[in-house]
Scaffold this motif. Structure first.
Motif, PDB file in Angstrom:
ATOM      1  N   LYS A  68       8.606 -21.222  71.168  1.00  0.00           N
ATOM      2  CA  LYS A  68       8.385 -21.334  72.665  1.00  0.00           C
ATOM      3  C   LYS A  68       7.348 -21.736  72.638  1.00  0.00           C
ATOM      4  O   LYS A  68       6.481 -22.073  71.601  1.00  0.00           O
ATOM      5  CB  LYS A  68       7.506 -19.727  72.772  1.00  0.00           C
ATOM      6  N   HIS A 117       3.981 -22.934  75.256  1.00  0.00           N
ATOM      7  CA  HIS A 117       3.700 -22.440  76.431  1.00  0.00           C
ATOM      8  C   HIS A 117       2.109 -23.584  77.380  1.00  0.00           C
ATOM      9  O   HIS A 117       1.700 -23.383  76.558  1.00  0.00           O
ATOM     10  CB  HIS A 117       2.469 -20.921  76.270  1.00  0.00           C
ATOM     11  N   HIS A 165      -0.800 -24.156  79.811  1.00  0.00           N
ATOM     12  CA  HIS A 165      -1.428 -23.652  80.531  1.00  0.00           C
ATOM     13  C   HIS A 165      -2.891 -24.580  81.800  1.00  0.00           C
ATOM     14  O   HIS A 165      -2.856 -25.506  81.015  1.00  0.00           O
ATOM     15  CB  HIS A 165      -2.740 -22.139  80.362  1.00  0.00           C
ATOM     16  N   SER A 193      -0.100 -20.635  84.622  1.00  0.00           N
ATOM     17  CA  SER A 193       1.129 -20.427  83.028  1.00  0.00           C
ATOM     18  C   SER A 193       2.451 -21.077  83.570  1.00  0.00           C
ATOM     19  O   SER A 193       2.573 -20.324  84.486  1.00  0.00           O
ATOM     20  CB  SER A 193       0.490 -19.557  81.904  1.00  0.00           C
ATOM     21  N   GLY A 235       6.365 -21.039  80.771  1.00  0.00           N
ATOM     22  CA  GLY A 235       6.849 -20.845  79.811  1.00  0.00           C
ATOM     23  C   GLY A 235       8.045 -20.842  79.452  1.00  0.00           C
ATOM     24  O   GLY A 235       8.720 -21.008  80.218  1.00  0.00           O
ATOM     25  N   GLU A 287      10.798 -20.041  76.580  1.00  0.00           N
ATOM     26  CA  GLU A 287      11.101 -19.677  74.589  1.00  0.00           C
ATOM     27  C   GLU A 287      12.575 -20.797  73.986  1.00  0.00           C
ATOM     28  O   GLU A 287      13.822 -20.245  75.333  1.00  0.00           O
ATOM     29  CB  GLU A 287      11.425 -18.295  75.614  1.00  0.00           C
ATOM     30  N   ASN A 319      13.167 -20.007  80.385  1.00  0.00           N
ATOM     31  CA  ASN A 319      11.180 -19.194  81.432  1.00  0.00           C
ATOM     32  C   ASN A 319      10.638 -17.677  81.053  1.00  0.00           C
ATOM     33  O   ASN A 319      11.421 -17.436  81.586  1.00  0.00           O
ATOM     34  CB  ASN A 319      11.078 -19.850  82.018  1.00  0.00           C
ATOM     35  N   ASP A 320       9.645 -18.015  80.439  1.00  0.00           N
ATOM     36  CA  ASP A 320       9.814 -16.311  79.953  1.00  0.00           C
ATOM     37  C   ASP A 320       8.006 -16.884  80.298  1.00  0.00           C
ATOM     38  O   ASP A 320       7.804 -15.555  80.354  1.00  0.00           O
ATOM     39  CB  ASP A 320       9.481 -16.343  78.085  1.00  0.00           C
ATOM     40  N   LEU A 321       7.669 -18.024  80.958  1.00  0.00           N
ATOM     41  CA  LEU A 321       6.049 -17.314  81.777  1.00  0.00           C
ATOM     42  C   LEU A 321       5.865 -18.451  83.196  1.00  0.00           C
ATOM     43  O   LEU A 321       6.634 -19.512  83.275  1.00  0.00           O
ATOM     44  CB  LEU A 321       4.780 -17.586  80.996  1.00  0.00           C
TER      45      LEU A 321
END
Ligand SMILES: NC(=O)c1ccc[n+]([C@@H]2O[C@H](COP(=O)([O-])OP(=O)(O)OC[C@H]3O[C@@H](n4cnc5c(N)ncnc54)[C@H](O)[C@@H]3O)[C@@H](O)[C@H]2O)c1
Length: 356
Positions: free
Chosen positions: A240, A242, A244, A250, A252, A254, A274-276
């Motif tokens: 991942k 990320h 910020h 944020s 992110g 994966e 995208n995980d965030l």
């Protein structure tokens, strides 16, 4: 555009992906292949060579795609660039900064284009993050976190004689598996100014090199970063990145689920997502982005597709006279970063990066 005549240097595992990508692209005319191993170059049905210099002389190539073991990248790249042949070289660009500098110098002298494979930059969720950052949606990128929890069997290191040794590979997880994530971290955060790091070999006793490394980075923009990279988790978990921002938002991705794929051995089994995504007023987009990327994954062979996108970008860049998305300078920045992590561990101090 007129297709670019391309030759492969190195017809091993990643060479199979290169050949499939070249055959899929209207921008490419796959004309030659070179490998020191008997039969490998001939298996592609194009003109086969066992020596790079001969292919450069007789193969009619305008560009080469290099997929030899990393410490051998520079030799072929310098020969090609000196002959005025454009060079797209696999990651890592080289095992040492000195090799990168020799490649850059040869390319600058002849005017050949030099690019470095980093195909995960072409993943839709990664490009979405870059576009959001460039549009100012997170303020300034202030904190970048790169995590890779992957796995390599001991048999991976014996699958080719050059793997897992300082002399013939130049390093371990930092040099081989991490450049993808390190490149994306630098692309999204901007250049690194200083790094402190450590490496270890956690559970690969038959291997000399690192299977795990951690580092703390200060970026030139004042931002901070943290890197944990490992091939010691069995089973592999994820990779991942990320980012910020100063406005609190944020982003992110994966990039990989489970262990990172091994060219010629395993394939990309799950989409990058995208995980965030906490950009103000865009929070609801996360689910839509994930649905788009899952749908795309069902349409393409991800193991070849993103290589093909990068090769197409490079070939179009040649014809259009513009830099490719991933330049030789970008490749050098990754090598400088991992070399500084090794040096920081050895000298027990933070290392300033040359461009800082
Ligand atoms: N972008 C990716 O996802 C990805 C995936 C796998 C490998 N790679 C990179 O590709 C490179 C090769 O990895 P691999 O797994 O294909 O290794 P490999 O050992 O399977 O293939 C390397 C090939 O290079 C050939 N070779 C060695 N010296 C040569 C020379 N002087 N001239 C011509 N051919 C020569 C070997 O005979 C072999 O066929 C590495 O730098 C690796 O990091 C990138």
């Amino acid at each position: 555009m007129k297709p670019v005549r391309v030759g492969l240097v190195g017809c091993g595992k990643v060479g199979q992906i290169h050949a499939a990508a070249l055959r899929s692209l209207p921008e490419a005319e796959f004309v030659a292949a070179c490998d020191t191993h008997p039969n490998r170059a001939a298996s592609f049905g194009v003109r086969a060579f066992s020596n790079v210099a001969t292919m450069l002389r007789d193969g009619g190539v305008e560009a080469v795609l290099i997929g030899t073991p990393h410490p051998l990248h520079a030799e072929a790249a310098v020969l090609a660039a000196e002959a005025g042949v454009h060079v797209l070289v696999e990651k890592p660009m080289a095992a040492t900064v000195a090799d990168c500098d020799a490649m850059l110098a040869a390319a600058r002298k002849s005017g050949a284009m030099l690019g470095v494979i980093s195909q995960r930059r072409f993943f839709e969720p990664v490009r979405r993050m870059k576009a959001a950052i460039d549009a100012g949606k997170i303020g300034r990128p202030a904190l970048g976190v790169c995590l890779m929890y992957s796995w390599r069997e001991p048999s991976y290191y014996t699958s080719d004689p050059w793997r897992g040794k300082w002399d013939t590979e130049g390093g371990g997880v930092l040099v081989n598996q991490s450049p993808h994530q390190l490149d994306i971290l630098l692309w999204l955060m901007g250049p690194a100014a200083e790094v402190s790091g450590y490496w270890a070999n956690v559970n690969h006793p038959t291997v000399e090199v690192d299977d795990t490394a951690v580092a703390t980075v200060r970026f030139r923009n004042g931002g901070l970063g943290s890197i944990i990279t490992s091939v010691s988790q069995k089973p592999g978990i994820y990779s991942k990145i990320h980012i910020h921002g100063t406005n609190g938002a944020s982003l992110g991705v994966e990039t990989d689920r489970g262990a990172t794929f091994i060219a010629g051995v395993s394939t990309i089994a799950e989409p990058a997502l995208n995980d965030l995504w906490t950009v103000p007023s865009e929070e609801q987009l996360l689910g839509e982005f994930q649905a788009e990327d899952r749908a795309k994954f069902r349409e393409v062979d991800a193991t070849v597709h993103y290589h093909a996108l990068q090769i197409a970008d490079f070939l179009r860049a040649i014809r259009e006279g513009r830099p490719p998305l991933v330049t030789g300078e970008d490749g050098r920045a990754v090598v400088e970063l991992f070399a500084a992590i090794y040096r920081s561990d050895r000298e027990r101090r933070p290392i300033a990066l040359s461009a800082a």
